[in-house]
Design an enzyme around this catalytic site. Structure first.
Site, PDB file in Angstrom:
ATOM      1  CG  ASP A   9      -1.657   1.218   1.483  1.00  0.00           C
ATOM      2  OD1 ASP A   9      -2.352   1.638   0.537  1.00  0.00           O
ATOM      3  OD2 ASP A   9      -1.585   1.790   2.593  1.00  0.00           O
TER       4      ASP A   9
HETATM    5 MG   LIG Z   1      -3.091   3.080   3.450  1.00  0.00          MG
END
Ligand SMILES: [Mg+2]
Length: 226
Positions: A9
């Site tokens: 991420d």
């Molecule tokens: Mg995040």
């Protein structure tokens, strides 16, 4: 080293997105001539968070968040500014401001030498592309998958399919999804059938059904954990 395929991420995992957002917000308020914007920042944050949660649930598209958060913000505050002008200023600011967390590049350096890395992010294309370019992240990742470009959002399995396709279809047992969000990164990785590593710098609690395989409080722990 347990895994040879590492899915990362970006926001709040590698990037200090709070700083990026605060600076982009200040730039936006200055652009439209709002002088007391700072005292409404928390309201903006709440509206924005609500919309990204709706994206995770499949109720909104990432591209809709771009200006609709400012439509709602202006409506609540009675501002006459054009939400599209605000969205343009904000998106520019998100791309232009905010740094990686301390040590993030050193960790990526170390991991990229030993594994395939993919960036899998629920952001807007223009924001994330500007950041990747400015921060020099492109060299570290063999695949970059941005939800607004592929039309599907974490935690949906299709976005992981795109990443795996771009990486040359590695085996799922080789892969781990690393991120700060239980509802997009960890839930998405777990439901896709890969391992997960929760980046949890604030010591939050996860439940037994959240799908956390590994947990780190500091990015520097990653090379030993994954
Ligand atoms: Mg995040």
């Amino acid at each position: 080293m347990r895994y040879s395929t590492l899915l990362f991420d970006l926001d709040h995992t590698l990037l200090d997105s709070d700083a990026s957002e605060r600076l982009a917000y200040a730039h936006t308020m200055a652009t439209v001539g709002v002088t007391d914007g700072e005292r409404h920042f928390e309201r903006y944050v709440a509206i924005n968070r609500g919309m990204w949660t709706a994206v995770e649930r499949g109720e909104m598209q990432p591209t809709d968040v771009r200006h609709r958060r400012f439509e709602q913000f202006n409506g609540e505050l009675g501002l006459a500014a054009d939400p599209h002008d605000m969205a343009d200023a904000f998106v520019w600011g998100l791309g232009a401001f905010g740094d990686l967390y301390d040590g993030a590049l050193a960790v990526l350096d170390q991991l990229a030498a030993r594994a395939s890395l993919a960036l899998v992010t629920n952001g807007l294309s223009d924001v994330q592309r500007a950041r990747i370019e400015r921060l020099g992240l492109g060299d570290y990742f063999d695949a970059v998958v941005i939800s607004s470009e592929v039309g599907v959002t974490k935690p949906r399995p299709e976005i992981f399919d795109v990443a795996f396709e771009q990486l040359g279809r590695p085996s799922k047992v080789s892969a781990v999804m690393i991120g700060d969000s239980l509802t997009s990164d960890i839930k998405g990785g777990a439901e896709y059938g890969i391992a997960t590593c929760w980046f949890n710098p604030n010591g939050a609690q996860a439940g037994p059904g959240d799908g956390v395989t590994h947990e780190v409080a500091d990015l520097a722990e990653l090379p030993t954990v994954v």
